[in-house]
Structure formats: structure tokens, C-alpha cells
Design a protein around this motif. Structure first.
Motif, short mmCIF file in Angstrom:
data_model
loop_
_atom_site.label_atom_id
_atom_site.label_comp_id
_atom_site.label_asym_id
_atom_site.label_seq_id
_atom_site.Cartn_x
_atom_site.Cartn_y
_atom_site.Cartn_z
N ASN A 181 37.47 51.25 37.94
CA ASN A 181 37.71 49.87 38.40
C ASN A 181 38.78 49.82 39.48
O ASN A 181 38.68 49.01 40.41
CB ASN A 181 38.10 48.97 37.22
CG ASN A 181 36.92 48.67 36.32
OD1 ASN A 181 35.77 48.83 36.70
ND2 ASN A 181 37.20 48.26 35.10
N MET A 182 39.81 50.67 39.37
CA MET A 182 40.85 50.70 40.40
C MET A 182 40.25 51.16 41.73
O MET A 182 40.51 50.56 42.78
CB MET A 182 42.00 51.62 40.00
CG MET A 182 43.08 51.71 41.06
SD MET A 182 44.46 52.80 40.64
CE MET A 182 43.67 54.37 40.52
N ALA A 240 35.75 47.25 26.58
CA ALA A 240 34.96 48.26 27.27
C ALA A 240 35.63 48.70 28.57
O ALA A 240 35.36 49.79 29.07
CB ALA A 240 33.56 47.73 27.56
N ASP A 241 36.49 47.87 29.12
CA ASP A 241 37.17 48.18 30.38
C ASP A 241 38.53 48.84 30.18
O ASP A 241 39.26 49.02 31.14
CB ASP A 241 37.37 46.91 31.21
CG ASP A 241 36.07 46.36 31.75
OD1 ASP A 241 35.21 47.17 32.15
OD2 ASP A 241 35.90 45.14 31.75
N GLN A 242 38.89 49.21 28.96
CA GLN A 242 40.24 49.70 28.70
C GLN A 242 40.36 51.21 28.59
O GLN A 242 41.46 51.72 28.43
CB GLN A 242 40.78 49.04 27.42
CG GLN A 242 40.84 47.53 27.49
CD GLN A 242 41.69 47.01 28.64
OE1 GLN A 242 42.74 47.55 28.95
NE2 GLN A 242 41.22 45.96 29.29
N SER A 243 39.26 51.95 28.65
CA SER A 243 39.36 53.40 28.59
C SER A 243 39.97 53.91 29.90
O SER A 243 39.76 53.31 30.97
CB SER A 243 38.00 54.04 28.36
OG SER A 243 37.22 53.95 29.53
N PRO A 244 40.71 55.01 29.85
CA PRO A 244 41.30 55.54 31.08
C PRO A 244 40.28 55.80 32.19
O PRO A 244 40.53 55.49 33.35
CB PRO A 244 41.98 56.83 30.63
CG PRO A 244 42.29 56.58 29.19
CD PRO A 244 41.16 55.76 28.67
N ARG A 285 45.33 44.63 32.81
CA ARG A 285 45.08 44.14 31.46
C ARG A 285 44.97 42.63 31.40
O ARG A 285 44.34 42.10 30.49
CB ARG A 285 46.18 44.64 30.52
CG ARG A 285 46.05 46.12 30.24
CD ARG A 285 47.14 46.62 29.36
NE ARG A 285 46.93 48.02 29.04
CZ ARG A 285 47.88 48.85 28.70
NH1 ARG A 285 49.13 48.43 28.61
NH2 ARG A 285 47.61 50.11 28.42
N SER A 286 45.57 41.93 32.34
CA SER A 286 45.43 40.47 32.36
C SER A 286 44.10 40.04 32.98
O SER A 286 43.59 38.96 32.69
CB SER A 286 46.59 39.82 33.11
OG SER A 286 46.51 40.05 34.49
N ILE A 287 43.51 40.88 33.81
CA ILE A 287 42.24 40.57 34.45
C ILE A 287 41.06 41.08 33.63
O ILE A 287 40.10 40.36 33.39
CB ILE A 287 42.18 41.16 35.88
CG1 ILE A 287 43.22 40.48 36.76
CG2 ILE A 287 40.79 41.02 36.48
CD1 ILE A 287 43.42 41.14 38.10
N TYR A 288 41.13 42.33 33.21
CA TYR A 288 40.06 42.95 32.43
C TYR A 288 40.44 42.91 30.95
O TYR A 288 41.17 43.76 30.46
CB TYR A 288 39.85 44.40 32.86
CG TYR A 288 39.31 44.55 34.26
CD1 TYR A 288 37.95 44.57 34.50
CD2 TYR A 288 40.18 44.68 35.34
CE1 TYR A 288 37.46 44.69 35.79
CE2 TYR A 288 39.70 44.82 36.63
CZ TYR A 288 38.34 44.82 36.84
OH TYR A 288 37.85 44.96 38.11
N THR A 289 39.94 41.91 30.26
CA THR A 289 40.31 41.72 28.85
C THR A 289 39.29 42.32 27.89
O THR A 289 39.55 42.40 26.69
CB THR A 289 40.49 40.23 28.54
OG1 THR A 289 39.27 39.54 28.88
CG2 THR A 289 41.64 39.64 29.34
N ASP A 290 38.14 42.73 28.39
CA ASP A 290 37.10 43.32 27.54
C ASP A 290 37.51 44.74 27.15
O ASP A 290 37.97 45.52 27.97
CB ASP A 290 35.78 43.35 28.31
CG ASP A 290 34.61 43.81 27.47
OD1 ASP A 290 34.76 43.92 26.24
OD2 ASP A 290 33.54 44.05 28.05
#
Length: 102
Positions: free
Chosen positions: A35-36, A25-29, A18-23
Motif C-alpha cells: 500500500n505504501m 486485512a491491510d495490517q500485515s507488514p 492505521r487511521s486510513i486503513y482500518t481493515d
């Protein structure tokens, strides 16, 4: 080729993610899992490029995390009920664990 297992600490990973991907669009499971996995493959490619004595191949990714707390509590001050399974974090973590099982 050496088979390599990667262990991901879920609590640390989510905080760092969450500190790297702040958009948003990148927060859905599903996107978090994609991304992982991309990050794990990038890590292995980097290790292979750095002149390791043997080439590494991904064997498995182990994700270590506890399930979200789903208890029902009462706020000690206001007396209002609190269902922890309905919190945004619990809903996200449950969906993330379901996505990882796929």
C-alpha cells in the motif's frame, strides 16, 4: 524525465496508515509495504498530471525509522519483567523492516 526520491518518515507513516486503513486485512507488514508503494506511485502520477514542468520518474523510496526497542525492563510498580521485543508493536515493526529490505 526527472528522477525522484521519496522519503517516508516511518513513525508518522504508520500512525497515519492505521487511521486510513482500518481493515485488518491491510495490517500485515507485506500489505503495508504494498500500500505504501502504491501510494508513492499515485503521488508521482498526480504530480505528473498537475502540469509540472517535467515528468517525474521514481528513483527510490527511502524509509526512515529506528528499529523497535528490544530491551528487557522491570515494571517499577509491580516488579514484573517486561520484554519489549515481545510486544505486538515491536514484532510488527521488525517484520515491516524485514519486508522493506526485500
Amino acid at each position: 524525465m526527472a528522477k525522484t526520491a521519496i522519503l517516508v518518515d516511518g513513525g508518522f507513516f504508520i500512525k497515519r496508515y492505521r487511521s486510513i486503513y482500518t481493515d485488518n486485512a491491510d495490517q500485515s507488514p507485506a500489505q503495508v509495504v504494498r500500500n505504501m508503494y502504491a501510494g508513492v506511485l499515485r503521488l508521482l502520477r498526480q504530480a505528473n498530471r498537475n502540469g509540472q514542468s517535467h515528468c517525474r520518474e521514481l528513483y527510490r523510496v527511502f524509509y526512515y525509522d529506528c528499529p523497535p526497542l528490544d530491551k528487557k525492563l522491570h515494571n517499577p510498580v509491580s516488579g514484573k519483567p517486561l520484554d519489549l521485543s515481545k510486544t505486538p508493536e515491536a514484532i510488527f515493526r521488525k517484520a515491516l523492516h524485514d519486508e522493506l529490505r526485500k
